[in-house]
Design a protein around this motif. Structure first.
Motif, PDB file in Angstrom:
ATOM      1  N   GLN A   1       0.828  -1.204   0.000  1.00  0.00           N
ATOM      2  CA  GLN A   1       0.000   0.000   0.000  1.00  0.00           C
ATOM      3  C   GLN A   1       0.862   1.253   0.000  1.00  0.00           C
ATOM      4  OE1 GLN A   1      -2.011   1.401   3.457  1.00  0.00           O
ATOM      5  NE2 GLN A   1      -0.958   0.009   4.857  1.00  0.00           N
ATOM      6  N   HIS A   2       2.077   1.150   0.558  1.00  0.00           N
ATOM      7  CA  HIS A   2       2.959   2.311   0.572  1.00  0.00           C
ATOM      8  C   HIS A   2       3.430   2.655  -0.834  1.00  0.00           C
ATOM      9  CE1 HIS A   2       3.062   0.663   4.647  1.00  0.00           C
ATOM     10  NE2 HIS A   2       3.329   1.880   5.061  1.00  0.00           N
ATOM     11  N   VAL A   3       3.670   1.617  -1.653  1.00  0.00           N
ATOM     12  CA  VAL A   3       4.067   1.847  -3.043  1.00  0.00           C
ATOM     13  C   VAL A   3       2.936   2.543  -3.795  1.00  0.00           C
ATOM     14  CG1 VAL A   3       4.768   0.749  -5.195  1.00  0.00           C
ATOM     15  CG2 VAL A   3       5.597  -0.149  -3.003  1.00  0.00           C
ATOM     16  N   ALA A   4       1.710   2.055  -3.609  1.00  0.00           N
ATOM     17  CA  ALA A   4       0.556   2.659  -4.274  1.00  0.00           C
ATOM     18  C   ALA A   4       0.342   4.094  -3.790  1.00  0.00           C
ATOM     19  CB  ALA A   4      -0.694   1.828  -4.008  1.00  0.00           C
ATOM     20  N   ALA A   5       0.563   4.335  -2.497  1.00  0.00           N
ATOM     21  CA  ALA A   5       0.393   5.674  -1.949  1.00  0.00           C
ATOM     22  C   ALA A   5       1.421   6.640  -2.528  1.00  0.00           C
ATOM     23  CB  ALA A   5       0.492   5.638  -0.432  1.00  0.00           C
ATOM     24  N   ARG A   6       2.661   6.179  -2.687  1.00  0.00           N
ATOM     25  CA  ARG A   6       3.686   7.031  -3.299  1.00  0.00           C
ATOM     26  C   ARG A   6       3.304   7.397  -4.730  1.00  0.00           C
ATOM     27  NH1 ARG A   6       8.616   7.593  -0.726  1.00  0.00           N
ATOM     28  NH2 ARG A   6       9.084   6.140   0.963  1.00  0.00           N
ATOM     29  N   GLN A   7       2.766   6.430  -5.474  1.00  0.00           N
ATOM     30  CA  GLN A   7       2.349   6.702  -6.848  1.00  0.00           C
ATOM     31  C   GLN A   7       1.209   7.724  -6.873  1.00  0.00           C
ATOM     32  OE1 GLN A   7       1.446   2.706  -8.110  1.00  0.00           O
ATOM     33  NE2 GLN A   7       3.531   2.324  -8.841  1.00  0.00           N
ATOM     34  N   GLU A   8       0.283   7.610  -5.926  1.00  0.00           N
ATOM     35  CA  GLU A   8      -0.810   8.580  -5.828  1.00  0.00           C
ATOM     36  C   GLU A   8      -0.279   9.977  -5.568  1.00  0.00           C
ATOM     37  OE1 GLU A   8      -4.446   5.809  -4.073  1.00  0.00           O
ATOM     38  OE2 GLU A   8      -3.615   7.449  -2.876  1.00  0.00           O
ATOM     39  N   LEU A   9       0.677  10.068  -4.658  1.00  0.00           N
ATOM     40  CA  LEU A   9       1.234  11.371  -4.311  1.00  0.00           C
ATOM     41  C   LEU A   9       1.962  11.979  -5.502  1.00  0.00           C
ATOM     42  CD1 LEU A   9       1.672  13.584  -2.274  1.00  0.00           C
ATOM     43  CD2 LEU A   9       3.584  12.279  -1.313  1.00  0.00           C
ATOM     44  N   ARG A  10       2.703  11.160  -6.250  1.00  0.00           N
ATOM     45  CA  ARG A  10       3.376  11.670  -7.447  1.00  0.00           C
ATOM     46  C   ARG A  10       2.355  12.174  -8.471  1.00  0.00           C
ATOM     47  NH1 ARG A  10       7.283   7.456  -6.546  1.00  0.00           N
ATOM     48  NH2 ARG A  10       6.070   6.006  -7.811  1.00  0.00           N
ATOM     49  N   ALA A  11       1.261  11.420  -8.654  1.00  0.00           N
ATOM     50  CA  ALA A  11       0.221  11.838  -9.597  1.00  0.00           C
ATOM     51  C   ALA A  11      -0.423  13.143  -9.141  1.00  0.00           C
ATOM     52  CB  ALA A  11      -0.834  10.736  -9.728  1.00  0.00           C
ATOM     53  N   LEU A  12      -0.620  13.286  -7.834  1.00  0.00           N
ATOM     54  CA  LEU A  12      -1.187  14.516  -7.295  1.00  0.00           C
ATOM     55  C   LEU A  12      -0.286  15.707  -7.601  1.00  0.00           C
ATOM     56  CD1 LEU A  12      -2.946  16.283  -5.401  1.00  0.00           C
ATOM     57  CD2 LEU A  12      -1.620  15.378  -3.493  1.00  0.00           C
TER      58      LEU A  12
END
Length: 274
Positions: free
Chosen positions: A245-256
């Motif tokens: 979930q941390h990997v997915a969260a990092r990707q979300e933050l980059r997209a943001l």
């Protein structure tokens, strides 16, 4: 010295995730090498102020290092002060952090105040998170209760519209406005398509861009007591167990950050001395 870029996180409805967005944008900018000034105008909750106080305490207790913003705390009594006094104190705080920062990030309260309107007028970028529901959309636009057709912009849209007009008239500069679809449920909701259509229709009418927000993930909440974000996690800073979930969260933050045009901070644009 060049003026800092001012980012205002705003939505007059509470519970939309403004503070979560604000702390993640601030942390991402700090890790990109920018100097960030933070003003928390949500004087009742002061979530952003508490977050960075937690951060300072956790880093000191664990002998760890992570970048900190320039802070100018505003006392809770500002909320009860007359408008003229409140505006003067806000302007002084803004000038203080602006002199030390490349970016000034302002978290605004879930309501209409003179100080919040003044902050919007200073913005270069307004970031408005909204949850995936017509309840949150109601603060941006009014829909027909029978057909769900968009009827007109609502209260907060008018506030931003007035700020943009005043800014353009005063300086000729425009304010970029991004609405984030925040806290989306993992599965498709039945009303998502209808809501998407109304958001897109309103964006064309009042001129905002639509970007991805952050999903409702445990990791965003469980790091808050430490004053940390997903951007801070490293081999030396790891207060919770790591997972996919941390990997997915990092990707979300980059997209943001990409949707806000803040994915990179050119070194030549920073005022900090090398």
């Amino acid at each position: 010295m060049s003026q800092p870029k001012v980012i205002v996180v705003g939505n007059e409805k509470g519970g939309a995730g403004k503070s979560t967005i604000a702390i993640h944008v601030a942390a991402s900018l700090l890790h990109a090498g920018a100097r960030v000034g933070v003003l928390d105008l949500d004087l009742r909750q002061q979530s952003v102020g508490h977050f960075f106080a937690n951060r300072q305490a956790w880093l000191a207790a664990n002998k760890a290092e992570a970048p900190m913003p320039v802070l100018h705390p505003l006392s809770a009594d500002l909320a009860a002060a007359p408008d003229a006094e409140a505006l003067a104190r806000f302007e002084a705080a803004f000038e203080d952090v602006s002199a030390q920062a490349d970016f000034v990030l302002i978290d605004t309260p879930g309501g209409d105040t003179a100080v919040s309107r003044a902050a919007h007028g200073l913005a270069d970028l307004i970031v408005t998170p909204m949850n995936d529901s017509f309840v949150d959309f109601d603060m941006l636009g009014v829909v027909d209760p029978v057909t769900l057709d968009l009827k007109r912009p609502s209260l907060y849209s008018e506030t931003v519209w007035n700020s943009r007009k005043a800014r353009a008239a005063a300086s000729g500069r425009s304010i970029d406005w991004v609405v984030l679809r925040n806290r989306l449920a993992p599965t498709e909701a039945r009303n998502r398509k209808r809501l998407d259509q109304r958001v897109q229709a309103l964006s064309r009418r009042v001129g905002f861009r639509v970007g991805p927000g952050l999903r409702d993930r445990v990791i965003y909440r469980e790091l808050f007591p430490f004053g940390l974000t997903i951007a801070d996690l490293s081999p030396t800073i790891r207060p919770v167990a790591m997972g996919l979930q941390h990997v997915a969260a990092r990707q979300e933050l980059r997209a943001l950050m990409t949707s806000l045009g803040l994915e990179t901070v050119p070194r030549g644009a920073l005022m900090a001395a090398e």
